[in-house]
Scaffold this motif. Structure first.
Motif, PDB file in Angstrom:
ATOM      1  N   GLN A 214     -33.989   7.336  23.529  1.00 39.69           N
ATOM      2  CA  GLN A 214     -33.032   6.693  22.699  1.00 39.69           C
ATOM      3  C   GLN A 214     -32.199   5.770  23.675  1.00 39.69           C
ATOM      4  OE1 GLN A 214     -28.898   7.972  20.777  1.00 39.69           O
ATOM      5  NE2 GLN A 214     -30.276   9.533  20.787  1.00 39.69           N
ATOM      6  N   ASN A 215     -32.753   4.295  23.461  1.00 45.42           N
ATOM      7  CA  ASN A 215     -31.967   3.389  24.501  1.00 45.42           C
ATOM      8  C   ASN A 215     -31.301   2.422  23.211  1.00 45.42           C
ATOM      9  OD1 ASN A 215     -33.286   4.568  26.366  1.00 45.42           O
ATOM     10  ND2 ASN A 215     -33.835   2.451  27.346  1.00 45.42           N
ATOM     11  N   SER A 216     -30.470   1.586  23.973  1.00 47.66           N
ATOM     12  CA  SER A 216     -29.605   0.251  23.286  1.00 47.66           C
ATOM     13  C   SER A 216     -30.721  -0.652  22.712  1.00 47.66           C
ATOM     14  CB  SER A 216     -28.585  -0.196  24.274  1.00 47.66           C
ATOM     15  OG  SER A 216     -27.982  -1.048  23.405  1.00 47.66           O
ATOM     16  N   TYR A 217     -30.643  -1.025  21.684  1.00 50.13           N
ATOM     17  CA  TYR A 217     -31.627  -2.103  21.241  1.00 50.13           C
ATOM     18  C   TYR A 217     -30.981  -2.812  19.967  1.00 50.13           C
ATOM     19  CZ  TYR A 217     -36.044  -4.363  19.953  1.00 50.13           C
ATOM     20  OH  TYR A 217     -37.202  -4.981  19.953  1.00 50.13           O
ATOM     21  N   SER A 218     -30.893  -4.161  20.106  1.00 45.79           N
ATOM     22  CA  SER A 218     -30.307  -4.849  19.337  1.00 45.79           C
ATOM     23  C   SER A 218     -30.666  -6.294  19.440  1.00 45.79           C
ATOM     24  CB  SER A 218     -28.608  -4.739  19.067  1.00 45.79           C
ATOM     25  OG  SER A 218     -28.222  -5.261  20.441  1.00 45.79           O
ATOM     26  N   LEU A 219     -30.181  -7.326  18.404  1.00 52.70           N
ATOM     27  CA  LEU A 219     -30.210  -8.451  18.569  1.00 52.70           C
ATOM     28  C   LEU A 219     -29.481  -9.149  20.066  1.00 52.70           C
ATOM     29  CD1 LEU A 219     -29.548  -9.959  15.035  1.00 52.70           C
ATOM     30  CD2 LEU A 219     -31.738 -10.000  16.147  1.00 52.70           C
ATOM     31  N   ILE A 220     -28.719  -8.674  20.500  1.00 50.34           N
ATOM     32  CA  ILE A 220     -28.160  -9.137  21.846  1.00 50.34           C
ATOM     33  C   ILE A 220     -28.718  -8.277  22.927  1.00 50.34           C
ATOM     34  CG2 ILE A 220     -26.450 -10.559  20.711  1.00 50.34           C
ATOM     35  CD1 ILE A 220     -24.419  -8.285  21.750  1.00 50.34           C
ATOM     36  N   VAL A 221     -29.464  -6.904  22.779  1.00 53.47           N
ATOM     37  CA  VAL A 221     -29.604  -6.122  23.869  1.00 53.47           C
ATOM     38  C   VAL A 221     -31.289  -5.989  23.534  1.00 53.47           C
ATOM     39  CG1 VAL A 221     -29.291  -4.119  25.284  1.00 53.47           C
ATOM     40  CG2 VAL A 221     -27.629  -5.115  24.037  1.00 53.47           C
ATOM     41  N   ARG A 222     -31.970  -6.587  24.014  1.00 55.56           N
ATOM     42  CA  ARG A 222     -33.443  -6.732  23.489  1.00 55.56           C
ATOM     43  C   ARG A 222     -34.166  -6.648  25.090  1.00 55.56           C
ATOM     44  NH1 ARG A 222     -35.426 -11.539  19.547  1.00 55.56           N
ATOM     45  NH2 ARG A 222     -37.452 -10.283  20.204  1.00 55.56           N
ATOM     46  N   LYS A 223     -33.946  -7.502  26.001  1.00 53.02           N
ATOM     47  CA  LYS A 223     -34.933  -7.759  27.076  1.00 53.02           C
ATOM     48  C   LYS A 223     -35.364  -6.552  27.955  1.00 53.02           C
ATOM     49  CE  LYS A 223     -35.674 -10.952  30.880  1.00 53.02           C
ATOM     50  NZ  LYS A 223     -35.971  -9.876  31.977  1.00 53.02           N
ATOM     51  N   ASP A 224     -34.355  -5.641  27.945  1.00 57.06           N
ATOM     52  CA  ASP A 224     -34.677  -4.543  29.008  1.00 57.06           C
ATOM     53  C   ASP A 224     -35.792  -3.554  28.484  1.00 57.06           C
ATOM     54  OD1 ASP A 224     -32.883  -5.410  30.957  1.00 57.06           O
ATOM     55  OD2 ASP A 224     -31.182  -3.951  30.485  1.00 57.06           O
ATOM     56  N   TYR A 225     -35.528  -3.425  27.167  1.00 59.36           N
ATOM     57  CA  TYR A 225     -36.716  -2.659  26.525  1.00 59.36           C
ATOM     58  C   TYR A 225     -37.852  -3.483  26.132  1.00 59.36           C
ATOM     59  CZ  TYR A 225     -38.761   0.918  23.569  1.00 59.36           C
ATOM     60  OH  TYR A 225     -39.536   2.094  23.243  1.00 59.36           O
ATOM     61  N   GLU A 226     -37.822  -4.667  25.575  1.00 58.84           N
ATOM     62  CA  GLU A 226     -39.066  -5.298  25.413  1.00 58.84           C
ATOM     63  C   GLU A 226     -39.850  -5.826  26.612  1.00 58.84           C
ATOM     64  OE1 GLU A 226     -38.132  -8.426  22.835  1.00 58.84           O
ATOM     65  OE2 GLU A 226     -37.616  -7.168  20.980  1.00 58.84           O
ATOM     66  N   ALA A 227     -39.286  -5.760  27.836  1.00 58.28           N
ATOM     67  CA  ALA A 227     -39.780  -6.438  29.034  1.00 58.28           C
ATOM     68  C   ALA A 227     -40.742  -5.324  29.803  1.00 58.28           C
ATOM     69  CB  ALA A 227     -38.942  -6.942  29.959  1.00 58.28           C
ATOM     70  N   ASN A 237     -50.432   4.038  24.689  1.00 65.73           N
ATOM     71  CA  ASN A 237     -50.021   4.167  26.045  1.00 65.73           C
ATOM     72  C   ASN A 237     -49.531   5.819  25.888  1.00 65.73           C
ATOM     73  OD1 ASN A 237     -51.274   2.050  27.147  1.00 65.73           O
ATOM     74  ND2 ASN A 237     -49.384   1.093  26.607  1.00 65.73           N
ATOM     75  N   MET A 238     -48.123   5.875  26.155  1.00 67.42           N
ATOM     76  CA  MET A 238     -47.299   7.153  26.365  1.00 67.42           C
ATOM     77  C   MET A 238     -47.151   7.634  24.922  1.00 67.42           C
ATOM     78  SD  MET A 238     -47.540   7.912  29.355  1.00 67.42           S
ATOM     79  CE  MET A 238     -49.261   7.047  29.583  1.00 67.42           C
ATOM     80  N   ASN A 239     -46.869   6.726  23.996  1.00 71.09           N
ATOM     81  CA  ASN A 239     -46.706   7.244  22.477  1.00 71.09           C
ATOM     82  C   ASN A 239     -45.166   7.778  22.504  1.00 71.09           C
ATOM     83  OD1 ASN A 239     -47.036   7.412  19.729  1.00 71.09           O
ATOM     84  ND2 ASN A 239     -48.223   9.403  19.942  1.00 71.09           N
ATOM     85  N   VAL A 240     -44.344   7.196  22.938  1.00 69.44           N
ATOM     86  CA  VAL A 240     -42.743   7.723  22.842  1.00 69.44           C
ATOM     87  C   VAL A 240     -42.189   6.730  21.792  1.00 69.44           C
ATOM     88  CG1 VAL A 240     -40.785   7.974  24.047  1.00 69.44           C
ATOM     89  CG2 VAL A 240     -43.096   8.423  25.332  1.00 69.44           C
ATOM     90  N   GLY A 241     -41.510   7.482  20.841  1.00 75.71           N
ATOM     91  CA  GLY A 241     -40.984   6.749  19.795  1.00 75.71           C
ATOM     92  C   GLY A 241     -39.404   6.307  20.327  1.00 75.71           C
ATOM     93  N   LEU A 242     -39.135   4.997  19.902  1.00 75.15           N
ATOM     94  CA  LEU A 242     -37.797   4.502  20.092  1.00 75.15           C
ATOM     95  C   LEU A 242     -37.024   4.872  19.220  1.00 75.15           C
ATOM     96  CD1 LEU A 242     -35.845   2.576  21.647  1.00 75.15           C
ATOM     97  CD2 LEU A 242     -36.693   0.547  20.556  1.00 75.15           C
ATOM     98  N   LEU A 243     -35.663   5.329  19.599  1.00 77.67           N
ATOM     99  CA  LEU A 243     -34.677   5.803  18.573  1.00 77.67           C
ATOM    100  C   LEU A 243     -33.470   4.564  19.064  1.00 77.67           C
ATOM    101  CD1 LEU A 243     -34.524   9.759  18.935  1.00 77.67           C
ATOM    102  CD2 LEU A 243     -35.752   8.088  17.114  1.00 77.67           C
ATOM    103  N   ALA A 244     -33.415   3.642  18.317  1.00 74.14           N
ATOM    104  CA  ALA A 244     -32.530   2.429  18.788  1.00 74.14           C
ATOM    105  C   ALA A 244     -31.205   2.623  18.354  1.00 74.14           C
ATOM    106  CB  ALA A 244     -32.956   1.307  18.002  1.00 74.14           C
ATOM    107  N   TYR A 245     -30.403   2.810  19.454  1.00 76.44           N
ATOM    108  CA  TYR A 245     -28.932   3.120  19.193  1.00 76.44           C
ATOM    109  C   TYR A 245     -28.124   1.752  19.556  1.00 76.44           C
ATOM    110  CZ  TYR A 245     -27.481   3.334  24.262  1.00 76.44           C
ATOM    111  OH  TYR A 245     -27.026   3.071  25.612  1.00 76.44           O
TER     112      TYR A 245
END
Length: 364
Positions: A214-227, A237-245
């Motif tokens: 569960q990580n922050s993910y939005s139009l203005i907070v993308r890079k940290d997750y996507e990179a 790979n690890m098959n871990v589902g993103l819960l976007a908060y």
């Protein structure tokens, strides 16, 4: 509503998850239960996320109140019809009111994890938790909650942190005891996900597999997750589902803070300093650009931001929150909005300019 299997688990969750962190401060018990009933009965939601420290901003007088509101909602439901997620707080020198009368600072050692689980079960009025998440890492990490990026010179003594083995070992005991079905992470890095998944792979009898992040993910907070995390958490790979908060970035992406008259009860005004990173000038410029795209295509800023997040292929479920039924219905109805290719291209054009607009704040 659409549904998906969460990581390696057997949990089939709605693509939209009900967040509850305003319940108990900005929302009363009655309002919280009303929101959950609407989401479940009218929109097909089956997934709730809470945390032992909620509502936020956390304080000793209200911590745990959110769970009691969720418990009230659960009384009118078959337990098996609700997928319930909660979180155990990570290390914090300033939070010392979550571990009972000992008034210990929060840590993720075995004793405190066990205490947290038992206290959560009691408040929630249930015998098991479907998904228990580590709220934030029990070690120094960069970029957490708007802080500066990782700095080797700022590393603390690793010996003071609870090891991955101790954390996973305590969680494994809870799984074997039937108190927890699956475990996940929150606000975690590629290193943390890889390390914990590798331990579970190497010692499956000792450590449970991480199924979500569960990580922050939005139009203005993308890079940290996507990179980095997108590759790590990929099904191949690890098959871990993103819960976007915070898919609306604390409400900033709704455009409400750009209006001439802003509601004084809006979260970022009600709690000065809370989510301060979203008020940076670069964020405001990025939000304005996304709002222009929305207006051009006959959408509200909220519809644009949520539709983008809801239907991302790397997102298992998006966690939404609202302080009114009107807000909640707009958020839920946005699931039916599918952005056209032209809109997606325009979003990417803005992203190239404002790749990480909170960076200016983080590195001050």
């Amino acid at each position: 509503m659409d549904y998906c299997r969460l990581g390696d688990s057997s949990l089939v969750v709605s693509k939209v998850c009900m967040g509850t962190m305003t319940f108990g401060r900005q929302n009363t018990l009655e309002e919280g239960v009303e929101q959950l009933n609407l989401a479940f009965d009218s929109y097909g939601i089956n997934f709730i996320d809470t945390a032992e420290m909620y509502p936020v901003p956390t304080q000793p007088e209200t911590a745990g109140t959110t769970d009691k509101i969720v418990a009230e909602f659960l009384k009118g439901r078959k337990r098996e019809d609700v997928i319930l997620a909660t979180k155990v707080a990570g290390t914090s020198s300033r939070i010392n009111w979550l571990r009972g009368e000992k008034e210990e600072m929060c840590k993720l050692n075995k004793e405190q994890i066990e205490y947290s689980i038992e206290a959560s079960l009691e408040r929630l009025g249930t015998s098991y938790i479907d998904l228990l998440q580590i709220h934030w890492p029990d070690r120094y990490v960069g970029g957490l909650f708007g802080q500066p990026d990782y700095d080797i010179d700022s590393e603390n003594d690793p010996g003071v942190d609870s090891s991955f083995e101790e954390q996973l070992g305590a969680l494994n005991e809870a799984v074997k005891a039937g108190k927890v079905k699956y475990v996940g992470l929150s606000n975690e890095t590629p290193f943390g996900v890889m390390a914990m998944c590798q331990l579970a792979k190497q010692y499956p009898d000792l450590y449970p597999k991480i199924v979500s992040i569960q990580n922050s993910y939005s139009l203005i907070v993308r890079k940290d997750y996507e990179a980095g995390l997108t590759e790590v958490c990929s099904p191949r790979n690890m098959n871990v589902g993103l819960l976007a908060y915070s898919p609306l970035a604390g409400g900033i992406l709704s455009g409400k803070y750009a209006k001439e008259k802003v509601d004084e009860k809006a979260r970022l005004n009600l709690f000065p300093g809370f989510m301060e990173r979203y008020k940076d000038s670069q964020v405001e410029k990025a939000v304005a650009e996304y709002a222009n795209i929305a207006e051009k295509h006959g959408l509200t800023p909220t519809q644009l931001a949520l539709a983008w997040c809801y239907h991302r292929s790397n997102v298992a479920s998006s966690i939404i929150g609202a302080t009114s039924i009107v807000q909640l219905e707009e958020n839920l109805k946005a699931f039916d909005v599918v952005l056209e290719d032209e809109v997606m291209k325009e979003i990417e054009d803005v992203y190239k300019i404002y790749t990480d607009p909170t960076k200016a704040y983080k590195n001050k």
